[in-house]
Design a protein around this motif. Sequence first.
Motif, PDB file in Angstrom:
ATOM      1  N   GLN A 171     -10.021   1.967 -10.313  1.00  0.00           N
ATOM      2  CA  GLN A 171      -9.988   1.326 -11.449  1.00  0.00           C
ATOM      3  C   GLN A 171     -10.558   2.106 -12.523  1.00  0.00           C
ATOM      4  N   GLY A 175      -7.106   2.743 -13.876  1.00  0.00           N
ATOM      5  CA  GLY A 175      -7.538   1.666 -14.836  1.00  0.00           C
ATOM      6  C   GLY A 175      -7.582   2.073 -16.335  1.00  0.00           C
ATOM      7  N   LEU A 204      -7.735  -3.086 -18.212  1.00  0.00           N
ATOM      8  CA  LEU A 204      -8.714  -2.982 -17.403  1.00  0.00           C
ATOM      9  C   LEU A 204      -9.007  -4.131 -16.354  1.00  0.00           C
ATOM     10  N   GLN A 207      -6.708  -4.254 -13.225  1.00  0.00           N
ATOM     11  CA  GLN A 207      -7.051  -3.441 -12.314  1.00  0.00           C
ATOM     12  C   GLN A 207      -8.495  -3.509 -11.995  1.00  0.00           C
ATOM     13  N   MET A 208      -9.258  -4.600 -12.276  1.00  0.00           N
ATOM     14  CA  MET A 208     -10.629  -4.544 -11.927  1.00  0.00           C
ATOM     15  C   MET A 208     -10.732  -4.530 -10.390  1.00  0.00           C
ATOM     16  N   LEU A 210      -9.777  -2.256  -8.349  1.00  0.00           N
ATOM     17  CA  LEU A 210      -8.868  -1.254  -7.449  1.00  0.00           C
ATOM     18  C   LEU A 210      -9.778   0.001  -6.845  1.00  0.00           C
ATOM     19  N   ARG A 226       0.378   4.377  -7.704  1.00  0.00           N
ATOM     20  CA  ARG A 226      -0.466   3.499  -8.503  1.00  0.00           C
ATOM     21  C   ARG A 226      -0.360   4.158 -10.170  1.00  0.00           C
ATOM     22  N   MET A 258     -16.331  -3.590 -15.482  1.00  0.00           N
ATOM     23  CA  MET A 258     -15.784  -2.245 -14.536  1.00  0.00           C
ATOM     24  C   MET A 258     -16.828  -1.486 -13.867  1.00  0.00           C
TER      25      MET A 258
END
Length: 293
Positions: A171, A175, A204, A207-208, A210, A226, A258
Motif C-alpha cells: 500500500q 498505493g 490510497l 489499496q489500503m 495491500l 500490482r 495508511m
Amino acid sequence: MMKYSSIKELCDAAEAQGVKISELCLKDQAEQMQRSCEELYSQMEKNFDVMVEAVSKGNDPELRSTSGLTGGEGYKMLRYAQESDGGLSGMFLSRAIGRAMCVSNCNAAMGKIVATPTAGSCGILPGCLVSMYEDRHMDKKDIVMSIFTAGAFGMVIANTASIAGASGGCQAECGSASGMAAAALVELGGGSPKACGDALGMALINQMGLVCDPVAGLVEIPCIKRNVSGVMIAFSSADMALSGIDLKIPVDECIAAMKSVGDSMSASLKETSLGGLATSPTGMALKKKVFGE
C-alpha cells in the motif's frame, strides 16, 4: 518555503496563488535547491524521457529478468491490445497497463527506470503519463510539469507515512504511486489542486492494507501485476475526482490511516517474504528454483 507535511498545505497554497500544484512546487524547489526553474524542468524532462525509453526496452518479447521468473508480460499485453481491438478494457487502458508492465519488465531485467516512488511501483506513473503523451497526444511540457505534482505529493507521503514496502506494505509503494499518478492525471485533466488531492486519497483508500509479499524476495511476482491494478485505480480515481465526487475523508487523514495500517501490519507481510504469496507452495518452489536449496 513549503514543508511538504500535508496535502492540504500544498493545495491551499496553490489555490491562494491561483497556480497549479506543479507550478508552485517547481518554484519552491528551485528556491530551496538554489537552481533555476529551467534547469529543474530540464532534469524532469530527462526523467520522463527515461520512462518512455523504459517502455520501449521492456516491450521486448525476448527480455527476461535476471532471475528468469518474469519477462514478456508487457509485450504480450500490448500485442493483445492491438490484436483484440483493445480487449475488454478498451485500447487506451489496455495499452496503459501494457506500458506499466513493460517498465516493470525493464526494471526486473536491470534496465534503467525512474523509481516513482520506488522500483517496485515503477510502472504506474509511466504507464499513465506515457499513455497520455503517446495516445492522447498531450503536450510534453504539461506531462513533465505534472510529474512535479506527483513528486510533491509523494514527498508528503514519505514525510508523514511511508513509501517503502518494508515499513508500510505494498500500500505504501503501489498505493502511493497510484495516488501520485492520479493527482498528475487530474492536473492534466484541468482539475483543481483540491481535486488532485482527492484523487490521491481515492487511490490510497482503494489499496489500503495491500501487503508486500514478493516471491523469492524479488520485485517481480506479484509486483508486476500490482502495477497494473495501480494504473487502473489511478485512472478511475482521477475520473472520480474530475467528476466532482467528494472524497469524504480528508486526504491527509487517508495518508495517516495508511500509516496506521502499515504500522499494525505483521512483519511477515512487509517485504520479508515470510507470508502471503511468498510462502505459498508455488512461491516456495519458485524461490528454490532461483536460489536452490
